[in-house]
Each structure stands twice: as C-alpha cells, then as structure tokens.
Write a protein that holds these residues in place. Structure first.
Motif, PDB file in Angstrom:
ATOM      1  N   LEU A  49       0.829  -1.201   0.000  1.00  0.00           N
ATOM      2  CA  LEU A  49       0.000   0.000   0.000  1.00  0.00           C
ATOM      3  C   LEU A  49       0.868   1.256   0.000  1.00  0.00           C
ATOM      4  O   LEU A  49       0.641   2.188  -0.780  1.00  0.00           O
ATOM      5  N   LYS A  50       1.868   1.288   0.864  1.00  0.00           N
ATOM      6  CA  LYS A  50       2.751   2.449   0.922  1.00  0.00           C
ATOM      7  C   LYS A  50       3.530   2.612  -0.378  1.00  0.00           C
ATOM      8  O   LYS A  50       3.750   3.749  -0.839  1.00  0.00           O
ATOM      9  N   MET A  51       3.947   1.497  -0.979  1.00  0.00           N
ATOM     10  CA  MET A  51       4.675   1.574  -2.232  1.00  0.00           C
ATOM     11  C   MET A  51       3.785   2.113  -3.347  1.00  0.00           C
ATOM     12  O   MET A  51       4.203   2.955  -4.146  1.00  0.00           O
ATOM     13  N   TYR A  52       2.536   1.634  -3.396  1.00  0.00           N
ATOM     14  CA  TYR A  52       1.607   2.133  -4.406  1.00  0.00           C
ATOM     15  C   TYR A  52       1.331   3.625  -4.215  1.00  0.00           C
ATOM     16  O   TYR A  52       1.220   4.379  -5.183  1.00  0.00           O
ATOM     17  N   LEU A  53       1.200   4.032  -2.954  1.00  0.00           N
ATOM     18  CA  LEU A  53       0.982   5.452  -2.691  1.00  0.00           C
ATOM     19  C   LEU A  53       2.151   6.288  -3.201  1.00  0.00           C
ATOM     20  O   LEU A  53       1.960   7.362  -3.779  1.00  0.00           O
ATOM     21  N   LYS A  54       3.347   5.779  -2.997  1.00  0.00           N
ATOM     22  CA  LYS A  54       4.535   6.494  -3.461  1.00  0.00           C
ATOM     23  C   LYS A  54       4.554   6.574  -4.978  1.00  0.00           C
ATOM     24  O   LYS A  54       4.851   7.624  -5.566  1.00  0.00           O
ATOM     25  N   LYS A  55       4.219   5.475  -5.641  1.00  0.00           N
ATOM     26  CA  LYS A  55       4.191   5.468  -7.102  1.00  0.00           C
ATOM     27  C   LYS A  55       3.107   6.401  -7.628  1.00  0.00           C
ATOM     28  O   LYS A  55       3.301   7.103  -8.628  1.00  0.00           O
ATOM     29  N   LYS A  56       1.984   6.401  -6.943  1.00  0.00           N
ATOM     30  CA  LYS A  56       0.878   7.251  -7.376  1.00  0.00           C
ATOM     31  C   LYS A  56       1.245   8.719  -7.288  1.00  0.00           C
ATOM     32  O   LYS A  56       0.905   9.521  -8.164  1.00  0.00           O
ATOM     33  N   THR A  57       1.966   9.103  -6.240  1.00  0.00           N
ATOM     34  CA  THR A  57       2.309  10.508  -6.051  1.00  0.00           C
ATOM     35  C   THR A  57       3.413  10.976  -6.992  1.00  0.00           C
ATOM     36  O   THR A  57       3.697  12.170  -7.053  1.00  0.00           O
ATOM     37  N   LEU A  58       4.035  10.024  -7.725  1.00  0.00           N
ATOM     38  CA  LEU A  58       5.006  10.434  -8.733  1.00  0.00           C
ATOM     39  C   LEU A  58       4.324  11.131  -9.905  1.00  0.00           C
ATOM     40  O   LEU A  58       4.968  11.814 -10.687  1.00  0.00           O
ATOM     41  N   LYS A  59       3.025  10.930 -10.027  1.00  0.00           N
ATOM     42  CA  LYS A  59       2.269  11.584 -11.082  1.00  0.00           C
ATOM     43  C   LYS A  59       2.318  13.088 -10.881  1.00  0.00           C
ATOM     44  O   LYS A  59       2.247  13.592  -9.771  1.00  0.00           O
ATOM     45  N   ARG A  60       2.425  13.830 -11.959  1.00  0.00           N
ATOM     46  CA  ARG A  60       2.569  15.280 -11.847  1.00  0.00           C
ATOM     47  C   ARG A  60       1.311  15.911 -11.259  1.00  0.00           C
ATOM     48  O   ARG A  60       0.213  15.373 -11.370  1.00  0.00           O
ATOM     49  N   THR A  61       1.503  17.046 -10.635  1.00  0.00           N
ATOM     50  CA  THR A  61       0.378  17.785 -10.077  1.00  0.00           C
ATOM     51  C   THR A  61      -0.487  18.325 -11.212  1.00  0.00           C
ATOM     52  O   THR A  61       0.020  18.906 -12.168  1.00  0.00           O
ATOM     53  N   VAL A  62      -1.785  18.127 -11.096  1.00  0.00           N
ATOM     54  CA  VAL A  62      -2.723  18.584 -12.126  1.00  0.00           C
ATOM     55  C   VAL A  62      -3.608  19.667 -11.528  1.00  0.00           C
ATOM     56  O   VAL A  62      -4.293  19.431 -10.523  1.00  0.00           O
ATOM     57  N   PRO A  63      -3.622  20.876 -12.099  1.00  0.00           N
ATOM     58  CA  PRO A  63      -4.448  21.960 -11.555  1.00  0.00           C
ATOM     59  C   PRO A  63      -5.927  21.712 -11.812  1.00  0.00           C
ATOM     60  O   PRO A  63      -6.295  20.989 -12.744  1.00  0.00           O
ATOM     61  N   PRO A  64      -6.795  22.322 -11.008  1.00  0.00           N
ATOM     62  CA  PRO A  64      -8.235  22.120 -11.180  1.00  0.00           C
ATOM     63  C   PRO A  64      -8.817  22.988 -12.286  1.00  0.00           C
ATOM     64  O   PRO A  64      -8.264  24.035 -12.640  1.00  0.00           O
ATOM     65  N   SER A  65      -9.924  22.542 -12.814  1.00  0.00           N
ATOM     66  CA  SER A  65     -10.777  23.352 -13.675  1.00  0.00           C
ATOM     67  C   SER A  65     -11.954  23.817 -12.834  1.00  0.00           C
ATOM     68  O   SER A  65     -12.617  23.006 -12.180  1.00  0.00           O
ATOM     69  N   LEU A  66     -12.218  25.116 -12.819  1.00  0.00           N
ATOM     70  CA  LEU A  66     -13.245  25.687 -11.941  1.00  0.00           C
ATOM     71  C   LEU A  66     -14.456  26.135 -12.747  1.00  0.00           C
ATOM     72  O   LEU A  66     -14.317  26.712 -13.829  1.00  0.00           O
ATOM     73  N   SER A  67     -15.630  25.888 -12.201  1.00  0.00           N
ATOM     74  CA  SER A  67     -16.882  26.339 -12.802  1.00  0.00           C
ATOM     75  C   SER A  67     -17.806  26.837 -11.705  1.00  0.00           C
ATOM     76  O   SER A  67     -17.796  26.307 -10.587  1.00  0.00           O
ATOM     77  N   LEU A  68     -18.608  27.851 -12.023  1.00  0.00           N
ATOM     78  CA  LEU A  68     -19.634  28.351 -11.115  1.00  0.00           C
ATOM     79  C   LEU A  68     -20.989  27.948 -11.665  1.00  0.00           C
ATOM     80  O   LEU A  68     -21.309  28.213 -12.827  1.00  0.00           O
TER      81      LEU A  68
END
Length: 365
Positions: free
Chosen positions: A185-204
């Motif tokens: 689980l910890k290893m998968y979490l580490k691998k998952k966080t290697l993914k680049r940060t993705v900014p949000p798309s905002l809508s009202l």
C-alpha cells in the motif's frame, strides 16, 4: 437477489473525512447463472479507485490507472495473470461446492472474497481484513486478534472448524494482511504521487436565481485540496455547504462548495471561490460574477474555457454516475448486503473440500 450498482454506498468511494486513511483492497467474485457476465472477476482498489482488473473472458491482469501501467513491468502483469487464473479455478470450484452445501442448482449465485488493509498516515494505525460470502450473505470473517474465523451462518461451521485448525495458513494470512499488504500500500501510494500535479478546472453553477451558487473544481491531482468561498478577502463560513471529494475515472478528483448569496451580490465583486492544492503554492481563484455563472436557464459562462463542459451540472452528475458504474462493473456486479460499512462488503467460502486457495497468501501483491 439484488444487484448492487451503488457500490458507492458500500464505502468504496473515499470521503473527505477519511483522507488520512489509505486502503488497499482486492475483490474476487465468482458467479453462476449470468450468461452475459464473466464467471470470475477480480479487481484491486486503492483508496477506492480501481488499479487492477481481471476477468475470465479477457484472462489477463490489466492496469486501471496510468501510473500502474507506467511503473509495473510486463513480468509483473504476467505473474499477476497466472495468479488470477489460479484463483479463477479455485473460485469456480468453490461456488459449485457452496451450491451443493446449500442444496441449490439453478438461478443466479455468487461467491465472493474481499481482503486487504488500511493505514492511517497520521497515526500510523493499521488494520487488515479477510472476508468471504455467498449469495449476499456473510459466511466467514477472519478474526485477526484471536487467530480464528467467525461463521455467521450454520452451514459455514464445517469450513470454520477446518480452517481454524490450519494455524499455519491463518498466520500466513495475518502476516500478509498486517505487514506485506501495508508495505505494498505504501509503495503504491509512493508510485501514485510520482504523477505530476494537475491543476483544477473551476466552474460556477446555479440551478435557479434562488439556488445557492456552486463552485465546482474538477480534474485536479492529488486529492489533498481545500475549496472555499471568500468575501472581501476573508473566508466565508456562514451560508456555506461543502460537497464531497469524489474520484474521476482518469484518477483525478472533483470537489465543490455551495454558497447561498443574494441575487444583488452576484455582481458585487465581493465574492470569490478559492482552491488550494497540495504541492502548489499559488491559489486558484475565480470571482463570482453573473456572466460566468452557468445555470439551467441557459447561461454559458465558464471560468475555464479550455475545459469543455466542465461547468455543466448535468455533466457533474454524469461524471459521478460514470464513476459508480465503473466501480460496479470492475467489482463484478457485487451482490452483497451492507453488513460492515467500514470495510465495504463481507464475502465467504463454504468449501470443506476442493480448493483452499483462499487460505494461502492472497494472490495479489
């Protein structure tokens, strides 16, 4: 017998209240009497999102997240495929044994297992679980503390007696659930966080002029996010309702916050929605203006033109439904009663002959 499409109701979709607790779960489902559905399905879930999938039609273990496909070797997927094929044979044998035990023949039947672990990254607390069921009823649950199985129904007593005396297999299961599973689980979490940060798309969004204004943020990663309203630079706490953190099919997330505001304040320029994303220093801000609010009356304002349709309340619902259907499908049309909301569902093996593969170290990880 009810086919539960709402796997969401069983706690497979993470909520903001449990963001510190991470989980790794594997679901095995064997069915009979469903001609247009695979006889055997496995799915791995990390924090409620599918990461691996196998069924008796495709007969291949496949990734369900890009980061799983990118970080695991072809040898890994071949090894997992062979282990799932082995589990398929065992589960098909066990569902036949269960039908004999319950004196059943025709109709739809299911034999299931759920096992895995949880880890609280704030307190360090861990938990493991290994559970079995048949036709939506709990059959056997491993008691990790007392090294024994619990059998809620009388017809599982024979199997309970047999398995309770196989202390080596129980200890092997517990060793996996409390140690190896946590490590994976910890290893998968580490691998998952290697993914680049993705900014949000905002809508009202606003259903009608008298409805609250919803600030909807979607497509962001990681899931650690704060979405709130500000007025004149200060955070607003009154007349504010917070939505749930929900996963998107591509592994990103969505969240929302609702503000009850007077119609005359829509163009006051005093309000703005703010999103703060872990790992990103700058805030993502959109000012409340009537022209950018999308409503059911036909307004088309959108704060992020590059995210086509992200502001549609209908598409928000569609995205959520899509997630539910995806999870339901990959979980093999789970037929289960909501017996244990903390763990998800509870499955079982009534076999006192045939395969004992469910007693071995689980085939995944």
């Amino acid at each position: 017998m009810m086919f539960i499409i709402g796997v969401y109701l069983l706690g497979l979709i993470p909520s903001p209240a449990s963001t510190a607790t991470h989980s790794l779960k594997y679901f095995y489902t064997a069915t009979s009497g469903l001609p247009n559905f695979p006889e055997f399905v496995t799915v791995g879930l990390m924090d409620g999102l599918p990461i691996t999938y196998y069924d008796s039609n495709i007969r291949r273990e496949t990734p369900r997240q890009d980061w799983m496909a990118e970080t695991e070797s072809p040898e890994y997927w071949e090894r997992q495929t062979q282990e799932s094929i082995s589990a398929e044979h065992s589960f098909k044998a066990n569902i036949d044994i269960a039908k004999q035990r319950f004196n059943q023949s025709g109709g739809v039947h299911s034999f299931q297992r759920m096992y895995g672990c949880e880890w609280d990254d704030e307190t360090g607390a861990t938990d493991g679980f290994n559970q079995y069921g048949y036709n939506g009823e709990d059959l056997l649950v491993l008691d990790l503390k007392n090294l024994r199985y619990i059998a809620p129904v009388e017809k599982a007593a024979t199997t309970k007696y047999k398995w309770d005396h196989q202390k080596g297999l129980i200890e092997s299961d517990i060793n996996y659930l409390t140690q190896y599973c946590i490590d994976w689980l910890k290893m998968y979490l580490k691998k998952k966080t290697l993914k680049r940060t993705v900014p949000p798309s905002l809508s009202l969004l606003q259903k009608s002029p008298s409805s609250p204004v919803t600030c909807h943020a979607t497509g962001f990663y990681p899931s650690s996010v704060i979405v709130f309203w500000r007025r004149d630079g200060d955070q607003v706490y009154e007349d504010v309702d917070y939505g749930q953190l929900l996963p998107n099919e591509d592994g990103t997330f969505q969240n929302s916050v609702h503000l009850t505001v007077k119609p005359e304040d829509l163009d006051s320029g005093r309000y703005e929605c703010v999103v703060q994303l872990l790992g990103v220093q700058e805030d993502f801000v959109t000012r409340l203006e009537r022209s950018v609010v999308k409503t059911n009356l036909g307004n088309t304002g959108r704060t992020n033109p590059g995210s086509e349709g992200s502001g549609s309340s209908g598409l928000i619902i569609g995205a959520v439904v899509g997630v539910l259907l995806l999870v339901a499908i990959v979980c093999g049309v789970i037929i289960w009663k909501k017996k244990n909301p903390k763990k998800g569902f509870v499955p079982a093996n009534t076999s006192d002959g045939g395969s004992n593969s469910s007693n071995n170290t689980p085939p995944h990880a």
